[in-house]
Design an enzyme around this catalytic site. Structure first.
Site, mmCIF file in Angstrom:
data_model
loop_
_atom_site.group_PDB
_atom_site.id
_atom_site.type_symbol
_atom_site.label_atom_id
_atom_site.label_comp_id
_atom_site.label_asym_id
_atom_site.label_seq_id
_atom_site.Cartn_x
_atom_site.Cartn_y
_atom_site.Cartn_z
ATOM 1 N N GLY A 28 -8.897 0.462 -2.931
ATOM 2 C CA GLY A 28 -8.134 -0.684 -2.904
ATOM 3 C C GLY A 28 -9.055 -1.525 -1.804
ATOM 4 C CB CYS B 262 -13.577 2.845 -2.843
ATOM 5 S SG CYS B 262 -14.300 1.497 -3.116
ATOM 6 N NE ARG C 246 -13.993 -4.375 4.258
ATOM 7 C CZ ARG C 246 -13.738 -5.733 3.914
ATOM 8 N NH1 ARG C 246 -14.230 -6.661 4.744
ATOM 9 N NH2 ARG C 246 -12.919 -5.823 2.927
ATOM 10 C CG HIS D 110 -13.162 3.839 -7.563
ATOM 11 N ND1 HIS D 110 -12.156 3.753 -6.708
ATOM 12 C CD2 HIS D 110 -13.864 2.963 -7.065
ATOM 13 C CE1 HIS D 110 -12.032 2.765 -5.858
ATOM 14 N NE2 HIS D 110 -13.297 2.075 -6.071
ATOM 15 C CD GLU E 9 -10.167 6.944 -8.014
ATOM 16 O OE1 GLU E 9 -10.172 5.639 -7.562
ATOM 17 O OE2 GLU E 9 -11.028 7.680 -7.438
#
Length: 193
Positions: free
Chosen positions: A50, A82, A109, A172, A174
């Site tokens: 996110g 992330c 980041r 990611h 997922e």
């Protein structure tokens, strides 16, 4: 077994789907009451992707930062993907302060740039095998402390690591059909219980 998923912002629903595929119960944690109510039943915690700055602010606003930090430091297994990786980092290169600051690593980041700079690849992940990796403006791990095991490297950058009860990935998992990294985390949770 029950895994909590931080559901303040980000890709929490996708993690819940993967856990469901693996036959593992999950609970979305949206506020301090949710966390305190379920904490004793949790075998692990997922911090999803996110926006890390927004998630850090919401954790502070909801008074969740310190209780979650204490739970992790007390041994609760945690998987940060992330933005979740950034939340766990002891040091963030572009910021003065960290968020949870539990994992001995320095992160940068948005190292993989804008949304258009996002990419997909496959790479070897120690203890898991060759897995698909989707990077969306992901961070990189610039350096790790002695107690941190590097699990995956892509383009000479650390993209997955583990320190004791903490597992992180810049990518990611997922967002792919491959559930092996989540299974690796489930196994970590089983070992702790």
């Amino acid at each position: 077994m029950k895994i909590g998923i931080l559901a303040l912002q980000g890709a929490f629903a996708e993690h819940a789907k993967v856990l469901d595929q693996l036959g593992v119960e999950s609970v979305e944690l949206r506020n301090l009451d949710d966390f305190q109510q379920d904490q004793s039943d949790l075998s692990g915690l997922i911090l999803p992707g996110g926006e890390s700055t927004t998630m850090g602010k919401l954790l502070r606003d909801q008074n969740m930062l310190l209780p979650i930090r204490e739970a992790i430091l007390s041994g609760l297994p945690v998987f940060g993907t992330c933005a979740g990786l950034i939340l766990l980092a002891k040091e963030i290169t572009s910021q003065k302060e960290s968020h949870l600051g539990t994992m001995d690593m320095v992160v940068e980041r948005n190292a993989y740039g804008r949304q258009l700079g996002s990419f997909y690849t496959e790479a070897e992940c120690k203890g898991v095998g060759k897995i698909p990796m989707t990077f969306i403006r992901g961070p990189i791990i610039s350096s790790v402390g002695e107690g941190v095991e590097i699990l995956a490297i892509v383009n000479n950058q650390i993209v997955a690591a583990q320190e004791k009860n903490m597992l992180v990935s810049s990518f990611h998992p997922e967002l792919t059909d491959d559930v092996r990294l989540h299974q690796y985390f489930i196994n970590m949770c089983k070992e702790k219980s």
